[in-house]
Every structure is written in C-alpha cells, then in structure tokens.
Design a protein around this motif. Structure first.
Motif, PDB file in Angstrom:
ATOM      1  N   LYS A  59      44.573  18.546  -0.615  1.00 42.06           N
ATOM      2  CA  LYS A  59      45.580  19.791  -0.832  1.00 42.06           C
ATOM      3  C   LYS A  59      45.122  20.755  -1.912  1.00 42.06           C
ATOM      4  N   THR A  60      44.699  20.210  -2.826  1.00 43.49           N
ATOM      5  CA  THR A  60      44.535  21.281  -4.080  1.00 43.49           C
ATOM      6  C   THR A  60      42.934  21.593  -3.571  1.00 43.49           C
ATOM      7  N   GLU A  61      42.219  20.834  -3.043  1.00 44.18           N
ATOM      8  CA  GLU A  61      40.708  21.551  -2.813  1.00 44.18           C
ATOM      9  C   GLU A  61      40.819  22.656  -1.905  1.00 44.18           C
ATOM     10  N   ILE A  62      41.516  22.534  -0.820  1.00 43.67           N
ATOM     11  CA  ILE A  62      41.887  23.567   0.149  1.00 43.67           C
ATOM     12  C   ILE A  62      42.019  24.715  -0.254  1.00 43.67           C
ATOM     13  N   LEU A  63      43.503  24.617  -1.129  1.00 34.86           N
ATOM     14  CA  LEU A  63      43.981  25.732  -1.635  1.00 34.86           C
ATOM     15  C   LEU A  63      43.231  26.513  -2.655  1.00 34.86           C
ATOM     16  N   GLU A  64      42.606  25.706  -3.486  1.00 34.87           N
ATOM     17  CA  GLU A  64      41.488  26.594  -4.313  1.00 34.87           C
ATOM     18  C   GLU A  64      40.418  27.157  -3.646  1.00 34.87           C
ATOM     19  N   ALA A  65      39.948  26.766  -2.429  1.00 33.43           N
ATOM     20  CA  ALA A  65      38.905  27.156  -1.771  1.00 33.43           C
ATOM     21  C   ALA A  65      39.708  28.412  -0.884  1.00 33.43           C
ATOM     22  N   LEU A  66      40.908  28.643  -0.529  1.00 32.60           N
ATOM     23  CA  LEU A  66      41.487  29.675   0.056  1.00 32.60           C
ATOM     24  C   LEU A  66      41.798  30.686  -0.861  1.00 32.60           C
ATOM     25  N   ARG A  67      42.171  30.329  -2.115  1.00 30.80           N
ATOM     26  CA  ARG A  67      42.617  31.323  -3.229  1.00 30.80           C
ATOM     27  C   ARG A  67      41.444  32.147  -3.308  1.00 30.80           C
ATOM     28  N   MET A  68      40.155  31.565  -3.337  1.00 34.14           N
ATOM     29  CA  MET A  68      39.014  32.262  -4.045  1.00 34.14           C
ATOM     30  C   MET A  68      38.703  33.292  -2.941  1.00 34.14           C
ATOM     31  N   THR A  69      39.188  33.138  -1.586  1.00 35.33           N
ATOM     32  CA  THR A  69      39.165  34.113  -0.643  1.00 35.33           C
ATOM     33  C   THR A  69      39.966  35.422  -0.549  1.00 35.33           C
ATOM     34  N   ASP A  70      41.037  35.246  -1.302  1.00 38.55           N
ATOM     35  CA  ASP A  70      42.246  35.975  -1.552  1.00 38.55           C
ATOM     36  C   ASP A  70      42.076  36.921  -2.773  1.00 38.55           C
ATOM     37  N   LYS A  71      41.286  37.843  -2.466  1.00 40.29           N
ATOM     38  CA  LYS A  71      40.773  38.845  -3.535  1.00 40.29           C
ATOM     39  C   LYS A  71      42.109  39.606  -4.040  1.00 40.29           C
ATOM     40  N   GLN A  72      43.074  39.912  -3.373  1.00 37.73           N
ATOM     41  CA  GLN A  72      44.264  40.602  -3.820  1.00 37.73           C
ATOM     42  C   GLN A  72      45.300  39.752  -4.415  1.00 37.73           C
ATOM     43  N   LYS A  73      45.191  38.560  -4.349  1.00 38.98           N
ATOM     44  CA  LYS A  73      45.837  37.314  -4.717  1.00 38.98           C
ATOM     45  C   LYS A  73      47.347  37.584  -4.192  1.00 38.98           C
ATOM     46  N   LYS A  74      47.432  37.864  -2.790  1.00 36.04           N
ATOM     47  CA  LYS A  74      48.619  38.152  -2.325  1.00 36.04           C
ATOM     48  C   LYS A  74      49.358  36.765  -1.639  1.00 36.04           C
ATOM     49  N   GLY A  75      48.509  35.718  -1.380  1.00 34.71           N
ATOM     50  CA  GLY A  75      49.097  34.565  -0.866  1.00 34.71           C
ATOM     51  C   GLY A  75      48.456  34.436   0.868  1.00 34.71           C
ATOM     52  N   PHE A  76      47.727  35.563   1.114  1.00 33.81           N
ATOM     53  CA  PHE A  76      47.590  35.454   2.636  1.00 33.81           C
ATOM     54  C   PHE A  76      45.881  35.583   2.829  1.00 33.81           C
ATOM     55  N   ILE A  77      45.502  35.143   3.889  1.00 36.04           N
ATOM     56  CA  ILE A  77      44.094  35.381   4.300  1.00 36.04           C
ATOM     57  C   ILE A  77      44.083  35.643   5.810  1.00 36.04           C
ATOM     58  N   SER A  78      43.207  36.541   6.293  1.00 35.85           N
ATOM     59  CA  SER A  78      43.151  36.879   7.724  1.00 35.85           C
ATOM     60  C   SER A  78      42.772  35.708   8.595  1.00 35.85           C
TER      61      SER A  78
ATOM     62  N   LYS B  10      48.392  33.095  15.069  1.00 31.59           N
ATOM     63  CA  LYS B  10      47.844  34.379  15.867  1.00 31.59           C
ATOM     64  C   LYS B  10      46.234  34.630  15.363  1.00 31.59           C
ATOM     65  N   SER B  11      45.355  34.625  16.381  1.00 29.83           N
ATOM     66  CA  SER B  11      44.044  34.805  16.110  1.00 29.83           C
ATOM     67  C   SER B  11      43.696  36.213  15.598  1.00 29.83           C
ATOM     68  N   ASN B  12      44.839  37.134  15.672  1.00 25.22           N
ATOM     69  CA  ASN B  12      44.605  38.423  14.947  1.00 25.22           C
ATOM     70  C   ASN B  12      45.538  38.624  13.871  1.00 25.22           C
ATOM     71  N   GLY B  13      46.172  37.500  13.427  1.00 23.75           N
ATOM     72  CA  GLY B  13      47.220  37.658  12.439  1.00 23.75           C
ATOM     73  C   GLY B  13      46.668  37.448  10.970  1.00 23.75           C
ATOM     74  N   THR B  14      47.674  37.057  10.002  1.00 23.41           N
ATOM     75  CA  THR B  14      47.394  36.706   8.734  1.00 23.41           C
ATOM     76  C   THR B  14      47.870  35.293   8.534  1.00 23.41           C
ATOM     77  N   ILE B  15      47.579  34.651   7.603  1.00 24.34           N
ATOM     78  CA  ILE B  15      47.894  33.241   7.268  1.00 24.34           C
ATOM     79  C   ILE B  15      48.502  33.194   6.014  1.00 24.34           C
ATOM     80  N   ASN B  16      49.664  32.828   5.493  1.00 21.68           N
ATOM     81  CA  ASN B  16      49.976  32.401   4.384  1.00 21.68           C
ATOM     82  C   ASN B  16      49.336  30.704   3.865  1.00 21.68           C
ATOM     83  N   TYR B  17      48.232  30.810   3.154  1.00 23.41           N
ATOM     84  CA  TYR B  17      47.572  29.827   3.267  1.00 23.41           C
ATOM     85  C   TYR B  17      48.163  28.809   2.280  1.00 23.41           C
TER      86      TYR B  17
END
Length: 153
Positions: free
Chosen positions: A83-102, A132-139
């Motif tokens: 869980k921690t490893e996945i969250l860290e990887a996704l947080r690095m992708t979230d440049k605006q630090k909003k908690g979402f990724i496309s 949804k394939s065109n949505g955003t995801i709360n990671y």
C-alpha cells in the motif's frame, strides 16, 4: 512474534521452514533463508538478508531457529508494505498534490513501467475499481481497493 501473524500464517511458515530443516533440529541454514522467505511471498534482496542475519548475529554459514525466522519475516513484511509503495509511486505522479491522477496517465504507468500489465488487465482493474477510462482517480481510494486481501470463501 506470534502476535503479528495469524495461526494459519504461522502454520504455513512452519511448514515451509520445516522443508529446509534438513537435520530436523528446528533450524535452517542461513544460506536457505532467502529461498524460504521468497517461497512465502516476500521478495528480500541479498542485502536485506545480510541485514536480517546481522541483526540476529548469525553468520552467513550459520543456522537460525524458527523464532528468529518469524522475527525476520515480520520485519521483511513490514518493509514490503505494498500500500505504501503504490501510494508513493502515485504521489510522485501527482504534480499538483491534489490526490488525483488521470485514468489515462495511470494506464500508461501500469502498462509501461515495472511489472507491466496488459491493457486487458488494466481494463479489469479499472472495472473493479469503478474507474472510467477518461476519468480521474483518487489514488488513495484506488490504492485501498487494489490492496484489499482477496476474498477467501
């Protein structure tokens, strides 16, 4: 150490440990530790194994008992918290630090990096997570969903 594992886990660990207890004295060779740990679903590196042995003052040519082994398994499992490893990887992708990724960005990461998933596997994962394939995801929510233990009927 038993308080950190279920009775089922302890039995599974004991069974695997016993397979490598060649002299049937309740001990395994330190050189077999990496194999036993990997058979039980962890992924220690040789460096991590050396540290486990060092903490317990066990030579690489020595032996370890089941109690020491349980302690090492507990530490290894704590280190490998998915869980921690996945969250860290996704947080690095979230440049605006909003908690979402496309969804498209997550699909690209899942199909191109690390242990690559197929498009079909990503589709199934998204379907299970109601993405949804065109949505955003709360990671954070997505990570909770994908790291839930499998249903055991």
């Amino acid at each position: 150490m038993a308080k950190f594992f279920t009775p089922v886990e302890i039995n599974e660990y004991k069974e695997c440990f016993s397979l490598y207890d060649k002299k049937q004295k309740g001990k395994i060779d330190a050189k077999d530790l990496i194999t036993v740990m990997r058979c039980l679903g962890t992924s220690p590196t040789f460096g991590e194994i050396a540290r486990h042995l060092q903490v317990h003052k066990i030579e690489k040519t020595g032996e370890l008992d089941f109690s020491s082994f349980l302690t090492m398994m507990h530490r290894q499992k704590q280190q490998e918290d998915p869980k921690t490893e996945i969250l860290e990887a996704l947080r690095m992708t979230d440049k605006q630090k909003k908690g979402f990724i496309s969804a498209s960005e997550l699909r690209a990461k899942l199909t191109m990096l690390g242990e690559k998933l197929t498009d079909r596997e990503v589709d199934e994962l998204f379907r299970e997570a109601n993405v949804k394939s065109n949505g955003t995801i709360n990671y954070e929510e997505f990570t909770k969903m994908v790291t839930l233990p499998p249903v055991d009927y």
